[in-house]
Design a protein around this motif. Structure first.
Motif, PDB file in Angstrom:
ATOM      1  N   UNK A  75      29.320  17.271 -52.207  1.00 42.81           N
ATOM      2  CA  UNK A  75      29.322  17.570 -50.703  1.00 42.81           C
ATOM      3  C   UNK A  75      27.860  18.722 -50.716  1.00 42.81           C
ATOM      4  N   UNK A  76      27.303  18.589 -51.602  1.00 44.67           N
ATOM      5  CA  UNK A  76      26.002  19.485 -51.359  1.00 44.67           C
ATOM      6  C   UNK A  76      24.659  18.916 -51.868  1.00 44.67           C
ATOM      7  N   UNK A  77      24.856  17.722 -52.490  1.00 40.24           N
ATOM      8  CA  UNK A  77      23.510  17.147 -52.836  1.00 40.24           C
ATOM      9  C   UNK A  77      23.172  15.695 -52.280  1.00 40.24           C
ATOM     10  N   UNK A  78      22.628  15.706 -51.026  1.00 41.37           N
ATOM     11  CA  UNK A  78      22.320  14.580 -50.175  1.00 41.37           C
ATOM     12  C   UNK A  78      21.410  13.743 -51.013  1.00 41.37           C
ATOM     13  N   UNK A  79      20.448  14.379 -51.684  1.00 37.07           N
ATOM     14  CA  UNK A  79      19.490  13.557 -52.383  1.00 37.07           C
ATOM     15  C   UNK A  79      19.844  12.550 -53.583  1.00 37.07           C
ATOM     16  N   UNK A  80      20.930  13.113 -54.335  1.00 30.68           N
ATOM     17  CA  UNK A  80      21.489  12.492 -55.316  1.00 30.68           C
ATOM     18  C   UNK A  80      22.335  11.585 -54.658  1.00 30.68           C
ATOM     19  N   UNK A  81      23.264  11.896 -53.584  1.00 26.84           N
ATOM     20  CA  UNK A  81      24.122  10.769 -53.098  1.00 26.84           C
ATOM     21  C   UNK A  81      23.385   9.724 -52.489  1.00 26.84           C
ATOM     22  N   UNK A  82      22.160  10.030 -51.829  1.00 18.89           N
ATOM     23  CA  UNK A  82      21.327   8.776 -51.229  1.00 18.89           C
ATOM     24  C   UNK A  82      20.967   7.686 -52.301  1.00 18.89           C
ATOM     25  N   UNK A  83      20.573   8.525 -53.643  1.00 15.92           N
ATOM     26  CA  UNK A  83      20.007   7.608 -54.634  1.00 15.92           C
ATOM     27  C   UNK A  83      21.505   6.773 -54.999  1.00 15.92           C
ATOM     28  N   UNK A  84      22.358   7.204 -55.329  1.00 14.90           N
ATOM     29  CA  UNK A  84      23.682   6.538 -55.695  1.00 14.90           C
ATOM     30  C   UNK A  84      24.171   5.410 -54.748  1.00 14.90           C
ATOM     31  N   UNK A  85      23.995   5.656 -53.416  1.00 15.91           N
ATOM     32  CA  UNK A  85      24.336   4.863 -52.599  1.00 15.91           C
ATOM     33  C   UNK A  85      23.353   3.490 -52.523  1.00 15.91           C
ATOM     34  N   UNK A  86      22.065   3.839 -52.605  1.00 15.44           N
ATOM     35  CA  UNK A  86      20.970   2.799 -52.728  1.00 15.44           C
ATOM     36  C   UNK A  86      21.398   2.086 -53.970  1.00 15.44           C
TER      37      UNK A  86
END
Length: 177
Positions: A75-86
């Motif tokens: 819910x708070x780490x967009x950078x980590x989420x973005x890396x996982x999505x890619x």
């Protein structure tokens, strides 16, 4: 005695000490800084979040044409989420996380798709910058396979949307400083 001047990256305080002048940028919400506009500053006053000055897309989907579980649930780490999505969706195609990761402004290349909570902070401070549509914006926070959180930039409401939906769901990159 000190002088206050402005630059493209925001105001700079110049403090003379002896024969030297030390430059100290004034960091405040709403300032142009490091390629975007500051919309959040943490309690130290030294770190925060910057939004791109324009949308990276107004029609591209969250997914890359395949329903996959990405693990991007923070819910708070967009950078980590973005890396996982890619990592899950691949490094080709036009989809929200990839568009943010590929974005560059003022030499900064470390942009990402905001998490659900980061997107809400951006919504709360949208009045500080121009160019936000009164439409939905993607977050990087996946709920389950095939759905991710979006935020309505008219009402502030957050809800789930189908990740293959591209109709009027906007993408705005952010970065940390």
């Amino acid at each position: 005695m000190f002088l206050l001047s402005c630059s493209d990256d925001g105001p700079i305080t110049e403090i003379p000490i002896g024969n030297e002048i030390i430059k100290n940028e004034i960091i405040e919400i709403g300032s142009n800084y490091q390629g975007g506009i500051i919309f959040f500053i943490d309690e130290t006053g030294q770190h925060g979040l910057i939004a791109a000055k324009e949308d990276q897309s107004i029609t591209d989907p969250w997914w890359n044409n395949e329903f996959l579980t990405t693990g991007a649930v923070s819910l708070s780490d967009g950078k980590g989420n973005t890396n996982l999505i890619i990592q899950a969706q691949g490094n080709t195609g036009l989809y929200a996380a990839k568009l943010c990761s590929d974005y560059e402004s003022a030499g900064y290349k470390d942009w990402f798709l905001p998490s659900k909570d980061q997107l809400n902070i951006l919504y709360q401070n949208k009045h500080l910058m121009e160019g936000f549509a009164e439409e939905l914006y993607w977050s990087s926070t996946e709920y389950e396979i095939g759905s991710a959180w979006v935020q309505d930039f008219t009402t502030g409401e957050q809800h789930l949307d189908n990740t293959s939906d591209a109709a009027n769901v906007h993408t705005r990159a952010i970065r940390e400083f």
